[in-house]
Design a protein around this motif. Structure first.
Motif, PDB file in Angstrom:
ATOM      1  N   ARG A 128       7.704  -4.966  -0.055  1.00 38.13           N
ATOM      2  CA  ARG A 128       7.163  -4.118   0.496  1.00 38.13           C
ATOM      3  C   ARG A 128       7.895  -2.881   0.037  1.00 38.13           C
ATOM      4  NH1 ARG A 128       6.533  -7.304   6.055  1.00 38.13           N
ATOM      5  NH2 ARG A 128       8.130  -8.447   4.833  1.00 38.13           N
ATOM      6  N   SER A 129       7.601  -2.341  -1.339  1.00 34.68           N
ATOM      7  CA  SER A 129       8.444  -0.969  -1.535  1.00 34.68           C
ATOM      8  C   SER A 129       7.462  -0.236  -2.127  1.00 34.68           C
ATOM      9  CB  SER A 129       9.730  -1.610  -2.529  1.00 34.68           C
ATOM     10  OG  SER A 129       9.156  -2.244  -3.547  1.00 34.68           O
ATOM     11  N   TYR A 130       7.947   1.072  -2.681  1.00 31.46           N
ATOM     12  CA  TYR A 130       7.183   2.130  -3.326  1.00 31.46           C
ATOM     13  C   TYR A 130       6.675   1.515  -4.621  1.00 31.46           C
ATOM     14  CZ  TYR A 130       5.995   6.129  -6.124  1.00 31.46           C
ATOM     15  OH  TYR A 130       5.585   6.917  -7.148  1.00 31.46           O
ATOM     16  N   ARG A 131       7.323   0.861  -5.346  1.00 32.14           N
ATOM     17  CA  ARG A 131       7.027   0.604  -6.727  1.00 32.14           C
ATOM     18  C   ARG A 131       6.157  -0.940  -6.778  1.00 32.14           C
ATOM     19  NH1 ARG A 131       7.343   3.141 -10.305  1.00 32.14           N
ATOM     20  NH2 ARG A 131       9.311   4.018 -10.227  1.00 32.14           N
ATOM     21  N   TYR A 132       6.367  -1.846  -5.804  1.00 36.76           N
ATOM     22  CA  TYR A 132       5.706  -3.273  -5.805  1.00 36.76           C
ATOM     23  C   TYR A 132       4.661  -3.559  -4.872  1.00 36.76           C
ATOM     24  CZ  TYR A 132       9.602  -3.569  -8.876  1.00 36.76           C
ATOM     25  OH  TYR A 132      10.614  -3.277  -9.936  1.00 36.76           O
ATOM     26  N   ASP A 133       4.723  -2.698  -3.761  1.00 35.67           N
ATOM     27  CA  ASP A 133       3.686  -3.064  -2.789  1.00 35.67           C
ATOM     28  C   ASP A 133       2.122  -2.632  -3.528  1.00 35.67           C
ATOM     29  OD1 ASP A 133       1.698  -2.935  -0.498  1.00 35.67           O
ATOM     30  OD2 ASP A 133       3.527  -2.821   0.693  1.00 35.67           O
ATOM     31  N   HIS A 134       1.186  -3.483  -3.525  1.00 41.40           N
ATOM     32  CA  HIS A 134       0.052  -3.167  -4.089  1.00 41.40           C
ATOM     33  C   HIS A 134      -0.833  -2.072  -3.286  1.00 41.40           C
ATOM     34  CE1 HIS A 134      -1.379  -5.842  -0.693  1.00 41.40           C
ATOM     35  NE2 HIS A 134      -2.454  -5.320  -0.874  1.00 41.40           N
ATOM     36  N   ARG A 135      -0.698  -1.859  -1.856  1.00 42.22           N
ATOM     37  CA  ARG A 135      -1.148  -0.856  -1.088  1.00 42.22           C
ATOM     38  C   ARG A 135      -0.791   0.754  -1.543  1.00 42.22           C
ATOM     39  NH1 ARG A 135       0.835  -3.556   4.359  1.00 42.22           N
ATOM     40  NH2 ARG A 135       2.692  -3.707   3.165  1.00 42.22           N
ATOM     41  N   ASN A 136       0.067   0.801  -2.097  1.00 44.48           N
ATOM     42  CA  ASN A 136       0.738   1.956  -2.761  1.00 44.48           C
ATOM     43  C   ASN A 136      -0.199   2.486  -4.083  1.00 44.48           C
ATOM     44  OD1 ASN A 136       2.465   1.991  -0.836  1.00 44.48           O
ATOM     45  ND2 ASN A 136       4.061   1.299  -2.089  1.00 44.48           N
ATOM     46  N   SER A 137      -0.272   3.805  -4.138  1.00 42.64           N
ATOM     47  CA  SER A 137      -1.035   4.552  -5.431  1.00 42.64           C
ATOM     48  C   SER A 137      -0.228   5.767  -5.548  1.00 42.64           C
ATOM     49  CB  SER A 137      -2.368   4.825  -4.991  1.00 42.64           C
ATOM     50  OG  SER A 137      -2.593   5.730  -4.044  1.00 42.64           O
ATOM     51  N   ASN A 138      -0.513   6.214  -6.634  1.00 40.81           N
ATOM     52  CA  ASN A 138       0.041   7.671  -7.116  1.00 40.81           C
ATOM     53  C   ASN A 138       0.003   8.569  -5.963  1.00 40.81           C
ATOM     54  OD1 ASN A 138       1.242   6.449  -9.648  1.00 40.81           O
ATOM     55  ND2 ASN A 138      -0.253   7.185 -10.788  1.00 40.81           N
ATOM     56  N   GLU A 139      -1.277   8.636  -5.651  1.00 44.54           N
ATOM     57  CA  GLU A 139      -1.640   9.622  -4.427  1.00 44.54           C
ATOM     58  C   GLU A 139      -1.040   9.210  -2.930  1.00 44.54           C
ATOM     59  OE1 GLU A 139      -4.473   7.973  -6.029  1.00 44.54           O
ATOM     60  OE2 GLU A 139      -4.008   9.495  -7.895  1.00 44.54           O
ATOM     61  N   SER A 140      -0.737   7.918  -2.723  1.00 36.58           N
ATOM     62  CA  SER A 140      -0.404   7.607  -1.208  1.00 36.58           C
ATOM     63  C   SER A 140       0.512   6.367  -1.305  1.00 36.58           C
ATOM     64  CB  SER A 140      -1.728   7.271  -0.541  1.00 36.58           C
ATOM     65  OG  SER A 140      -1.397   6.783   0.880  1.00 36.58           O
ATOM     66  N   ILE A 141       1.401   6.478  -0.476  1.00 39.83           N
ATOM     67  CA  ILE A 141       2.391   5.290  -0.180  1.00 39.83           C
ATOM     68  C   ILE A 141       2.008   4.768   1.113  1.00 39.83           C
ATOM     69  CG2 ILE A 141       4.916   4.854   0.450  1.00 39.83           C
ATOM     70  CD1 ILE A 141       5.721   7.209  -1.183  1.00 39.83           C
TER      71      ILE A 141
END
Length: 141
Positions: A128-141
């Protein structure tokens, strides 16, 4: 967290690293300091804790509802036992009180600005981090 449990598991052995993803929010601030002190006493010189907790300064109403103290849902939901919502100041202070030097890797500040430092996942993979959480994208954390 009980020191006797650690003593039973590790005896006099020391630990290189401890990984803690979404654990400290289930402790009060004072319990967190005590738990960090126990961890610190079992670490080798140069050892560290990689710790991740929900971020009280992350600006997203849905997220804050999920991570709030007591949680939003049924009593058997993990968030129902949240006792604190840390921000970078409280988590830093808690670990510093326990004798740690703190290096923040990922957090939001009071204005909601996100701060990030690249790190080696081999030294503690946090899903559950910026780099590895699949829910994140370049546009949204």
């Amino acid at each position: 967290m009980y020191r006797a449990d650690w003593e039973m598991s590790f005896g006099d052995r020391k630990i290189d690293a401890i990984l803690s993803e979404h654990v400290w929010e289930h402790l009060t601030y004072d319990e967190g300091v005590q738990a960090a002190r126990i961890c610190n006493s079992f670490l080798k010189k140069g050892g560290y804790i990689r710790c991740a907790v929900p971020d009280g300064y992350f600006r997203n109403d849905w997220y804050q509802n999920i991570v709030q103290i007591g949680g939003p849902g049924p009593k058997d939901h993990p968030a129902a036992s949240h006792k604190i919502v840390h921000n970078y100041k409280t988590i830093s202070q808690m670990f510093e009180e326990a004798g740690f030097r703190v290096k923040l890797l990922e957090y939001c500040d009071e204005s909601g600005e996100f701060h990030f430092q690249e790190r080696d996942p081999e030294k503690g993979y946090i899903y559950r981090s910026y780099r590895y959480d699949h829910r994140n994208s370049n546009e949204s954390i």
